[in-house]
Design a protein around this motif. Structure first.
Motif, PDB file in Angstrom:
ATOM      1  N   LEU A  63      15.727 -53.098  28.802  1.00 47.21           N
ATOM      2  CA  LEU A  63      15.490 -53.648  27.468  1.00 47.21           C
ATOM      3  C   LEU A  63      15.148 -55.126  27.564  1.00 47.21           C
ATOM      4  CD1 LEU A  63      18.464 -51.886  25.720  1.00 47.21           C
ATOM      5  CD2 LEU A  63      16.060 -51.503  25.224  1.00 47.21           C
ATOM      6  N   ASN A  64      15.993 -55.870  28.308  1.00 48.25           N
ATOM      7  CA  ASN A  64      15.740 -57.300  28.450  1.00 48.25           C
ATOM      8  C   ASN A  64      14.371 -57.562  29.057  1.00 48.25           C
ATOM      9  OD1 ASN A  64      18.085 -58.291  27.372  1.00 48.25           O
ATOM     10  ND2 ASN A  64      19.191 -58.248  29.311  1.00 48.25           N
ATOM     11  N   GLY A  65      14.055 -56.769  30.071  1.00 54.86           N
ATOM     12  CA  GLY A  65      12.776 -56.958  30.731  1.00 54.86           C
ATOM     13  C   GLY A  65      11.622 -56.738  29.773  1.00 54.86           C
ATOM     14  N   ALA A  66      11.722 -55.663  28.998  1.00 52.99           N
ATOM     15  CA  ALA A  66      10.640 -55.375  28.057  1.00 52.99           C
ATOM     16  C   ALA A  66      10.463 -56.514  27.069  1.00 52.99           C
ATOM     17  CB  ALA A  66      10.938 -54.076  27.311  1.00 52.99           C
ATOM     18  N   PHE A  67      11.572 -57.131  26.677  1.00 58.80           N
ATOM     19  CA  PHE A  67      11.456 -58.229  25.715  1.00 58.80           C
ATOM     20  C   PHE A  67      10.871 -59.485  26.354  1.00 58.80           C
ATOM     21  CE2 PHE A  67      15.331 -56.145  23.632  1.00 58.80           C
ATOM     22  CZ  PHE A  67      14.526 -55.393  22.809  1.00 58.80           C
ATOM     23  N   ALA A 101       8.881 -46.048  18.876  1.00 64.80           N
ATOM     24  CA  ALA A 101       9.525 -46.655  17.718  1.00 64.80           C
ATOM     25  C   ALA A 101       9.950 -45.601  16.711  1.00 64.80           C
ATOM     26  CB  ALA A 101       8.584 -47.666  17.070  1.00 64.80           C
ATOM     27  N   ALA A 102       9.530 -44.355  16.924  1.00 63.45           N
ATOM     28  CA  ALA A 102       9.872 -43.263  16.001  1.00 63.45           C
ATOM     29  C   ALA A 102       9.286 -43.488  14.614  1.00 63.45           C
ATOM     30  CB  ALA A 102      11.379 -43.078  15.918  1.00 63.45           C
ATOM     31  N   ILE A 160      23.898 -47.260  21.791  1.00 59.10           N
ATOM     32  CA  ILE A 160      22.935 -48.177  22.393  1.00 59.10           C
ATOM     33  C   ILE A 160      21.514 -47.678  22.122  1.00 59.10           C
ATOM     34  CG2 ILE A 160      22.663 -47.282  24.757  1.00 59.10           C
ATOM     35  CD1 ILE A 160      23.411 -50.886  23.970  1.00 59.10           C
ATOM     36  N   PHE A 161      21.357 -46.360  22.084  1.00 56.96           N
ATOM     37  CA  PHE A 161      20.039 -45.811  21.740  1.00 56.96           C
ATOM     38  C   PHE A 161      19.680 -46.198  20.318  1.00 56.96           C
ATOM     39  CE2 PHE A 161      19.405 -41.943  24.742  1.00 56.96           C
ATOM     40  CZ  PHE A 161      19.766 -42.729  25.804  1.00 56.96           C
ATOM     41  N   GLY A 162      20.618 -45.873  19.419  1.00 59.35           N
ATOM     42  CA  GLY A 162      20.348 -46.093  17.998  1.00 59.35           C
ATOM     43  C   GLY A 162      20.080 -47.549  17.699  1.00 59.35           C
ATOM     44  N   GLY A 163      20.827 -48.414  18.394  1.00 61.33           N
ATOM     45  CA  GLY A 163      20.654 -49.827  18.107  1.00 61.33           C
ATOM     46  C   GLY A 163      19.392 -50.389  18.720  1.00 61.33           C
ATOM     47  N   LEU A 164      19.065 -49.968  19.938  1.00 61.36           N
ATOM     48  CA  LEU A 164      18.058 -50.726  20.671  1.00 61.36           C
ATOM     49  C   LEU A 164      16.800 -49.974  21.087  1.00 61.36           C
ATOM     50  CD1 LEU A 164      20.561 -52.748  22.805  1.00 61.36           C
ATOM     51  CD2 LEU A 164      18.971 -53.703  21.158  1.00 61.36           C
ATOM     52  N   LEU A 165      16.914 -48.680  21.359  1.00 66.24           N
ATOM     53  CA  LEU A 165      15.754 -48.025  21.972  1.00 66.24           C
ATOM     54  C   LEU A 165      14.521 -48.012  21.084  1.00 66.24           C
ATOM     55  CD1 LEU A 165      16.609 -45.099  24.303  1.00 66.24           C
ATOM     56  CD2 LEU A 165      16.278 -47.498  24.723  1.00 66.24           C
ATOM     57  N   THR A 166      14.696 -47.593  19.845  1.00 71.31           N
ATOM     58  CA  THR A 166      13.519 -47.578  18.971  1.00 71.31           C
ATOM     59  C   THR A 166      13.013 -48.997  18.723  1.00 71.31           C
ATOM     60  OG1 THR A 166      15.047 -47.533  17.148  1.00 71.31           O
ATOM     61  CG2 THR A 166      14.050 -45.463  17.753  1.00 71.31           C
ATOM     62  N   LYS A 167      13.936 -49.955  18.805  1.00 72.11           N
ATOM     63  CA  LYS A 167      13.547 -51.335  18.525  1.00 72.11           C
ATOM     64  C   LYS A 167      12.615 -51.881  19.597  1.00 72.11           C
ATOM     65  CE  LYS A 167      16.367 -50.834  15.183  1.00 72.11           C
ATOM     66  NZ  LYS A 167      16.918 -49.555  15.634  1.00 72.11           N
ATOM     67  N   VAL A 168      12.733 -51.345  20.813  1.00 72.09           N
ATOM     68  CA  VAL A 168      11.801 -51.782  21.855  1.00 72.09           C
ATOM     69  C   VAL A 168      10.389 -51.384  21.444  1.00 72.09           C
ATOM     70  CG1 VAL A 168      11.268 -51.749  24.275  1.00 72.09           C
ATOM     71  CG2 VAL A 168      13.558 -51.332  23.540  1.00 72.09           C
ATOM     72  N   LYS A 198      23.258 -36.917  12.659  1.00 74.76           N
ATOM     73  CA  LYS A 198      21.891 -36.601  12.254  1.00 74.76           C
ATOM     74  C   LYS A 198      21.478 -37.468  11.072  1.00 74.76           C
ATOM     75  CE  LYS A 198      20.788 -32.161  14.022  1.00 74.76           C
ATOM     76  NZ  LYS A 198      20.239 -30.839  13.790  1.00 74.76           N
ATOM     77  N   VAL A 199      22.424 -37.642  10.159  1.00 78.52           N
ATOM     78  CA  VAL A 199      22.130 -38.499   9.007  1.00 78.52           C
ATOM     79  C   VAL A 199      21.752 -39.889   9.501  1.00 78.52           C
ATOM     80  CG1 VAL A 199      23.139 -39.626   7.003  1.00 78.52           C
ATOM     81  CG2 VAL A 199      23.586 -37.220   7.425  1.00 78.52           C
ATOM     82  N   PHE A 200      22.566 -40.421  10.420  1.00 85.13           N
ATOM     83  CA  PHE A 200      22.262 -41.759  10.928  1.00 85.13           C
ATOM     84  C   PHE A 200      20.931 -41.774  11.666  1.00 85.13           C
ATOM     85  CE2 PHE A 200      27.080 -42.814  11.157  1.00 85.13           C
ATOM     86  CZ  PHE A 200      27.082 -43.010   9.800  1.00 85.13           C
ATOM     87  N   SER A 201      20.641 -40.676  12.383  1.00 81.45           N
ATOM     88  CA  SER A 201      19.378 -40.632  13.110  1.00 81.45           C
ATOM     89  C   SER A 201      18.202 -40.755  12.151  1.00 81.45           C
ATOM     90  CB  SER A 201      19.249 -39.319  13.870  1.00 81.45           C
ATOM     91  OG  SER A 201      20.318 -39.152  14.743  1.00 81.45           O
ATOM     92  N   TYR A 202      18.273 -39.991  11.070  1.00 79.13           N
ATOM     93  CA  TYR A 202      17.177 -40.088  10.107  1.00 79.13           C
ATOM     94  C   TYR A 202      17.123 -41.462   9.452  1.00 79.13           C
ATOM     95  CZ  TYR A 202      15.426 -35.356  10.299  1.00 79.13           C
ATOM     96  OH  TYR A 202      14.819 -34.214  10.704  1.00 79.13           O
ATOM     97  N   LEU A 203      18.295 -42.061   9.293  1.00 77.90           N
ATOM     98  CA  LEU A 203      18.277 -43.407   8.711  1.00 77.90           C
ATOM     99  C   LEU A 203      17.610 -44.396   9.661  1.00 77.90           C
ATOM    100  CD1 LEU A 203      21.694 -43.652   6.876  1.00 77.90           C
ATOM    101  CD2 LEU A 203      19.422 -43.407   5.909  1.00 77.90           C
ATOM    102  N   ILE A 204      17.789 -44.181  10.961  1.00 78.90           N
ATOM    103  CA  ILE A 204      17.079 -45.041  11.915  1.00 78.90           C
ATOM    104  C   ILE A 204      15.588 -44.966  11.630  1.00 78.90           C
ATOM    105  CG2 ILE A 204      16.395 -45.314  14.321  1.00 78.90           C
ATOM    106  CD1 ILE A 204      19.045 -44.455  15.186  1.00 78.90           C
TER     107      ILE A 204
END
Lengths: 137, 502, 768, 117
Positions: free
Chosen positions: B121-125, B221-222, B244-252, B298-304
């Protein structure tokens, strides 16, 4: 598979192939080759040995779990990368070269240690994967 | 000391991963190393951020090769901010993991991989090289594959096949796009690409390349209609991983979209419209999905997904105000979503299920923790003055200025749905009477954990809740950061000059 | 003022941590806060009535133009006094009403949070911070309505209330932001001078509509009114405080506050009059057949809010004065009626109007309060209600050519409301006391005193209207931008048409009260019409919407990976294809390409065959083998095109992959099913389309000029600076060494993953 | 020849996507591998191909004397190949595991998780 010929051959093949793999590793900077291909050849050597002598024998020969080569290789490559940062105040991955030439290898520098790291990681990875599969097949 | 500062977060994470690999199976050691390392990482990231804040964009030339020839690492305010946020989420999840992830998983390399993921993640940023970005992405996806399958439960495997395929597809498209870009310009350095792409006469080709990037990053980014892997997989791994996925992966993915479409492919009206349409449909689709699902995660996933729409909408509107909104939302979302998935993990530990129908009675059993849970939940909704509220102002202003009423409408629609969904969750999970569930044998219920483990689970939630409260009440500071980032992004000359030094 | 607002928040946070220690004693502590605040605000009465406007400014988020600017003028003073005054009484009342309740501390926490938010709302000068507090009132209302959180009905009502007020809140947010965007400020004070510009702005109608959306939902105007009766699920103190006296008036407050900014425009006036009129008549009729006391009060509250909107819509000095007075009137009598309803409920256990009778014998002081409140609600002199009603009639009666219609509507409403007031305030206390209520005990004085105080207020202000005239009403009218000099409140205006209308109202209302006997049966019969009510329509559309959401979600998220891939590919092909065919210039220069040699042709042919075989064969092993051949063919291409390193790597990797595949595959069964014909055609078309696009793209790119700046640099410096002659390897370990570092990390991670996948077995208890 | 290569790459992409769209997990992995091969060749071709002159500086010289193949795409492909190898080996094992646990190779049957909503 475990024919006598192969068993005998593997006894000689293993050191030979290992030598060859190191040769490929070292000459990589000048001709086709390098840590990656070298590592693969070394793994093939061990895999052949495992086919011939059985997995347990090969493991015994290796002493350590091949997976352990991965952090060692990574650490080596990483060190080669951070040495300039830590000791020379140069950016990460800057090549540090020993002045003068050596036979076969040519110039000696941090890039070689880096390539050696690659070599070890590749051996570790390939052997881990293949050994694990064979064990659980 | 500060010359290589940009690299310190990377070197630290790499170092941690390697050390943790050496500590194979020594999980107590791993726990300590991971938490201590993460704390140091937060310190380093704060240092980096404040240095960038004072001194502007910094670059490091890997291998000391001058740009555009070597790989370059660039920390502008956006990158530094994201590195800092990654460090904060990382610390929280590290602590949370050491309590909530079962020992069997820890023994099979959970922590080394976790730090590799943070490294990626850090590297990508931080990278300023497009092919290097691809490699960082690969680090991220392979780590995420391992984490998502770690444990090998049926649901995990089923979910991970989809996750795997679609992410690989994204990587392939990304690689294809890089190939085209290299074929057109002969360069890989992003700042250099910005110059060279601008000089290409065949705009049609540039447009197609941009679309390939859009698809590749859009999958990560979904964004609608590319998000399908997310709802099918995010509820399957341990909740610490989901956090960590929910917080950061899509954000990359969002970061990559922002970077590429503010730096390299600028000013293509067609693409901006496509992005806007995608954003609107993402807001709607995510919202509708969250509404009908009955599993907390699942609810949170869709909210992402839904909330990715806000950020993409800001990018599509492409004004300084809108981008500032995107950045603010990004900052808020990373912290809150990480926290939310930890909350789902905590609830799972309390009750042994994440099915909303079967949950209930938290308010009676855990009144204080319920209030703690309320902070991320209502921050997510954006009940003012909590953190999710402020970026909407920028986005709505931008929508008004551009007279894109449908975008404003979608933003409002999504906010409303989020409100309803979260209120529903609150009502049925926290308020509703406790439902007697069959007790799971040997399951490590929250109440049975020893105090230190409880603390390791709760402390990160308190930490992240405090951060999100700060984002809400100290919105002035966050908005300053966001505006500055937006200013830097909208003027890509600044970035180019910092890298190529003209 | 900031401190005044923060006090409530601080207290509720304080309760979170210490609530347990105080148990019984928090009540006194809690009630002290609104009392102190009431006194604090009361001391400004003098200065405000002298025409002073007290402002305070705290910078908060200047980057957004959002600041904590507070204005204390007539309007906000009246509301602040109401909030803290009634707040105090409600706090006191609660201490007895919920005595010993397990979650009393939480209740006070929410209540004081609400009070603080409400104060913030009425004091804010900045539209965004007003919105912040506005939302906080909605949220605290949500928590209070759902206070009995184990009751399904409570939860549902809380959700509906939150959803409806949530829509309104967002509407306010957007409206405020738009307003801020066209005026360049969020400060209401700064907007005051801009009325003409705002009114002539093309977005005026939009902005006003959005603001209306907020006001109508919060103040329960038709057709958004239905959340309010549902909100009565909350404990009675909450109904009293939020859903009758203060929060529901936030919408009214907003309209009043923005009258000088947005008012005096046809759209503004007409809409408000129409919506107000519909609301007041519609819900006044609704009070008729209710048998639940709280239901009666809920609908009469909505009706009263309708009257207020109706008056604000008229916008004249008369009308706004009437509105100002009516707010006070309503707050006093409605709070009283709610509180006594609570007492009745608390002491007798029922709120059913058909059985409640004769309670004066057991609850005498309460009966007095009820009687006074009912009189005030009916507008019978000498209560202040009478003055309010007279002013209302006065304003409608002089409202141009619509006067007759408007007056007619308001008279009808008032007649019905009189009935409602009597049912709530008088009916339970008159007649013979049924046996089941004989043992009803007087509640603690903490409970009955508050309604009595309020009821006495109805009387005192009625007899001495001067008490509020100069101190509250006049400043309030001036703060709405009108001249309030000529306002004189008095009980008796002489014999005129207005008085006649009053007499008619009272007479007809009383007749109605004595003739109409609501029963459960009648109520049930009326309930049939619910089918056509806005609530039903909304519920049904919600159900439909939910179904739609489900369909939409399942349409896309159908669980079939191949559909996901197909969707993504369709999207990609559509966009790239569109771009390619609209913008590209198809200039392919075949002469620039190298000639085809035999080896190349043969390799390509082998590869094509292998690809075809891999795709179409039915044997897995054959597929894997031919995939290996594809790899070897590529290997040969690499050799031909001068890439020895690549060839070596490709060769070894390809071999390894095939070995791995075989190791894994020989355990798997044969390909099971094949997808049907149609599916294969669809997929074939999709993939060929994508392949074609890629090919065309390649040809396009190849026609572009080449830039070799970077690779030339590498070639030039590989040996001189990087000490290597194999440039590819030099790039890998030096120029782009970071990539390689990561590449081996990827390998290591993958190996750990493989190891874990094959070796890690979770115990049942560790699984999810 | 470039035209033929371009068509070959197109075919590789098409075949890869087609395989990914099948219901069999094994075909899916094969599709990914083929797609990866296509992408590698694409990088190679778009970096412009040159015959018979590898990017290796002659032993007796410090710099190139004649035309040489562009080394950058080669390095990129090398990295990409190795990374793909990591991913592929992981994927292959994933197939094995998935087959053991879910007892099928049919992707359409791997939906249990979506039924419990």
């Amino acid at each position: 598979m475990k024919t006598i010929i192969l068993r005998t051959a593997s006894t000689y093949l293993l050191p030979l192939l290992l030598m060859f793999s190191i040769f490929i590793l070292l000459r990589g900077h000048y001709s086709p080759g390098g840590g990656f291909v070298g590592g693969l050849i070394a793994s093939i050597a061990f895999v052949l040995h495992a086919f011939a002598r059985g997995l347990d024998n090969t493991k015994e020969l290796l002493k350590i779990h091949p997976g352990f080569l991965m952090p060692i290789g990574l650490a080596l490559a990483f060190l080669a990368g951070v040495t300039p940062v830590l000791f020379f105040d140069l950016p990460f991955m800057t090549g540090i070269w020993y002045p003068g030439q050596l036979p076969v290898i040519g110039s000696l520098g941090s890039a070689l240690f880096f390539d050696l790291g690659v070599y070890l990681v590749v051996v570790g990875v390939t052997l881990t994967i293949i050994f694990t599969i064979t064990e659980s097949a | 000391m500060t010359q290589q500062l940009v690299l310190y977060p990377l070197l630290l994470q790499m170092f941690l991963s390697i050390v943790l690999m050496f500590c194979w199976r020594k999980i107590s050691w791993q726990r300590v190393i991971s938490i201590v390392g993460s704390i140091i990482n937060v310190g380093v990231s704060i240092w980096l951020f404040s240095y960038i804040w004072e001194n502007g964009t910094q670059i490091v030339l890997a291998g000391n090769w001058k740009p555009p020839f070597g790989i370059i690492f660039v920390a502008d305010t956006l990158s530094a901010t994201l590195v800092l946020l990654t460090a904060i989420s990382g610390l929280a999840v590290s602590s949370f993991s050491s309590a909530s992830v079962v020992a069997a998983r820890l023994k099979f390399g959970y922590f080394p991989i976790f730090h590799f993921l943070l490294l990626g993640l850090n590297g990508a940023f931080l990278t300023g090289d497009i092919f290097n970005l691809y490699v960082w992405f690969e680090i991220i996806i392979i780590s995420s594959f391992v984490l998502i399958t770690l444990g090998g439960e049926k649901a995990q495997l089923e979910g991970s096949v989809k996750y795997f395929t679609l992410n690989i597809l994204a990587s392939m498209i990304f690689l294809t796009a890089i190939a085209v870009l290299y074929g057109l310009t002969g360069s890989l350095n992003m700042a250099d690409l910005a110059l060279k792409v601008a000089a290409i006469e065949n705009r049609g080709l540039v447009s197609i390349t941009a679309i390939l990037f859009l698809v590749a990053f859009g999958i990560k980014a979904a964004v609608f209609p590319l998000y399908f892997w997310l709802p099918d997989s995010y509820h399957t791994p341990p909740s610490a991983v989901a956090a960590i996925f929910g917080g950061l992966l899509t954000k990359v993915g969002v970061y990559a979209l922002i970077r590429v479409f503010t730096l390299i492919f600028v000013g293509d009206q067609f693409i901006e419209n496509i992005i806007l349409i995608m954003a609107v449909l993402t807001l709607i689709s995510g919202g509708l999905g969250a509404l009908v699902k009955n599993n907390l995660r699942k609810v949170f996933s869709y909210l992402i997904i839904c909330h990715i729409g806000y950020m993409i909408a800001g990018l599509g509107l492409f004004t300084e105000v809108a981008i500032a909104g995107t950045i603010f939302y990004l900052i808020h979302d990373i912290i809150v979503k990480t926290n939310l998935f930890m909350v789902s993990g905590l609830i799972f530990r309390m009750r042994g299920t994440n099915s909303i129908r079967n949950l209930g009675g938290l308010y009676a059993d855990y009144p204080k923790l319920s209030l703690l849970i309320a902070i991320p939940l209502f921050s997510l909704v954006g009940i003012p003055p909590l953190s999710g509220f402020w970026p909407k102002i920028s986005l709505i202003i931008a929508g008004f200025q551009a007279e894109r009423w449908w975008v404003v409408g979608a933003i409002i629609f999504a906010s409303l749905i989020t409100l309803i969904v979260i209120a529903k969750v609150w009502a049925s999970v926290v308020w509703k009477e406790k439902k007697e569930l069959p007790v799971r044998l040997n399951f490590r219920y929250f109440d049975k954990l020893i105090t230190i483990r409880k603390a390791q689970m709760i402390a990160p939630m308190i930490f992240l809740s405090l951060v999100s409260l700060y984002i809400g009440f100290g919105a002035e500071h966050i908005q300053q950061v966001s505006s500055r980032v937006a200013g830097e992004l909208m003027d890509n000359q600044q970035y180019i000059e910092a890298v190529l030094g003209k | 003022m900031l401190l005044a607002i923060l006090l409530g928040f601080a207290f509720s946070i304080f309760l979170v941590f210490t609530g347990k220690f105080f148990k019984g004693r928090i009540s006194i502590l809690a009630a002290g806060i609104p009392l102190a605040l009431f006194v604090y605000f009361a001391q400004f009465i003098g200065r405000i009535s002298d025409g002073e406007v007290i402002t305070q400014f705290h910078s908060w988020i200047p980057a957004f133009g959002v600041n904590l600017g507070f204005t204390l003028d007539g309007l906000s003073l009246l509301f602040s006094l109401m909030i803290t005054g009634i707040g105090f009484l409600v706090f006191v009342y609660t201490s007895a009403y919920l005595k010993g309740h397990k979650y009393l501390d939480r209740f006070y926490g929410y209540l004081s949070m609400f009070m603080a938010a409400m104060l913030g709302l009425v004091l804010s000068d900045n539209l965004i911070s007003l919105f912040v507090f506005w939302e906080l009132t909605s949220i605290s209302s949500f928590f209070l309505i759902g206070f009995n959180n184990t009751s399904r009905e409570s939860r549902k009502s809380a959700l509906i209330a939150l959803a409806i007020t949530g829509i309104g809140g967002l509407s306010l947010l957007v409206g405020s932001i738009f307003l801020g965007s066209i005026t360049g400020t969020y400060s209401i004070a700064e907007m005051l001078t801009m009325n003409p510009e705002i009114a002539s702005n093309p977005y005026y109608i939009l902005i006003v509509a959005l603001i209306f959306g907020a006001a109508f939902t919060k103040s329960a105007q038709f057709p958004f009114h239905f959340w309010l009766p549902g909100a009565m699920k909350a404990p009675t103190p909450v109904s009293t405080y939020l859903h009758s006296a203060t929060m529901v008036k936030a919408g009214i407050y907003l309209l009043m506050r923005l009258t000088p900014v947005l008012g005096d425009h046809e759209f503004w006036n007409t809409t408000l009059i129409i919506v107000g009129a519909i609301t007041m008549v519609y819900s006044a009729i609704h009070t008729l057949f209710r048998t639940d006391l709280k239901g009666v009060l809920a609908y009469s509250t909505i009706s009263a809010l309708g009257i207020l909107v109706f008056l604000i819509g008229q916008g004249t000095v008369d009308a706004l004065t009437a509105a100002a007075v009516f707010i006070i009137v309503h707050a006093l009598y409605k709070a009283t009626l709610f509180l006594i309803t609570g007492i009745i409920d608390h002491q007798t256990g029922t709120r059913d109007t058909t059985v409640l009778r004769g309670l004066r014998k057991v609850l005498f002081p309460v009966a007095i309060a009820g009687f006074l409140a009912a009189l005030s609600s009916a507008g019978i002199p000498p209560t202040i209600g009478f003055i309010g009603k007279e002013l209302t009639y006065e304003s409608t009666f002089h409202f141009g050519n619509m006067a007759i219609l408007l007056t007619g509507l308001i008279v009808i409403t008032k007649i019905l409301l009189l009935y409602a007031g009597f049912v709530a305030g008088i009916k339970p206390f008159t007649g013979a006391l049924p046996e089941r209520f004989e043992n009803t005990k007087m509640p603690s004085f903490l409970m009955w005193l508050p309604p009595v105080i309020l009821a006495v207020g109805c009387l005192v202000f009625g007899i001495f209207p001067g008490l509020i005239e100069g101190s509250l009403v006049k400043p309030m009218v001036s703060s709405m931008g009108l001249d309030g000099k000529d306002i004189h409140l008095k009980l008796f205006h002489g014999f005129n048409v207005i008085l006649l209308l009053s007499v008619i109202t009272i007479a007809l209302g009383t007749v109605l009260y004595f003739t109409l006997k609501p029963t459960k049966k009648l109520e049930a019969w009326i309930a049939k019409f619910e089918k056509f009510s806005p609530q039903t329509i909304v519920t049904n559309s919600w159900a439909f919407f939910f179904k739609f959401s489900n369909g939409w979600t399942n349409l896309f998220q159908n669980g079939y990976l191949r559909n996901y891939v197909a969707t993504i590919m369709v999207f990609t092909i559509a966009l790239t294809g569109y771009s390619l065919f609209t913008t590209a210039n198809y200039a392919v220069d075949f002469n620039s390409f190298s000639p085809i040699t035999f080896y190349e042709a043969a390799t390509s042919l082998v590869m094509l065959v292998a690809i075809g075989y891999t795709v179409f064969t039915r044997s897995r092993l054959a597929a894997v083998a031919s995939m290996g051949i594809i790899g070897y063919a590529i290997c040969i291409l690499f050799v031909i095109y001068s890439a020895p390193d690549l060839a070596m790597t490709q060769f070894s990797i390809d071999t390894l992959t095939v070995i791995l595949f075989v190791l894994v595959l020989y355990k798997l069964p044969k390909y099971l099913k094949l997808s049907d014909y149609k599916m294969r055609i669809r997929d074939g078309v999709l993939s060929l389309a994508f392949g074609t696009i890629i090919t065309l793209l390649i040809l396009e790119v190849l026609a572009e000029p080449v830039n070799k700046e970077v690779s030339d640099y590498y070639a030039a410096n590989a040996y001189i600076l990087a000490h290597g002659k194999n440039v590819v390897n030099v790039i890998l370990v030096d120029f782009r060494g970071a990539d390689t570092m990561l590449e081996i990390s990827v390998l290591a991670i993958a190996a750990i993953g493989v190891f874990a996948l094959l070796k890690l077995r979770l115990k049942k208890s560790d699984q999810r | 020849m470039e035209v033929i290569l371009a068509i070959l790459i197109g075919v590789l992409y098409a075949a890869g996507i087609y395989m990914i769209l099948r219901r069999s997990l094994v075909k899916l992995i094969l599709g990914i591998i083929i797609l990866g091969n296509g992408a590698n060749l694409l990088i190679f071709l778009l970096g412009r191909v040159v015959k018979g002159s590898p990017p290796i500086i002659p032993a007796d010289s410090d710099v190139f004397q004649s035309v040489y193949a562009d080394p950058v795409p080669q390095a990129l492909i090398l990295t990409a190949i190795v990374i793909s190898f990591g991913l592929q080996s992981f994927a292959i094992i994933l197939v094995k595991r998935a087959y053991k646990v879910v007892k099928t190779d049919d992707l359409d049957e791997m939906n249990a998780i979506d039924k419990d909503s």
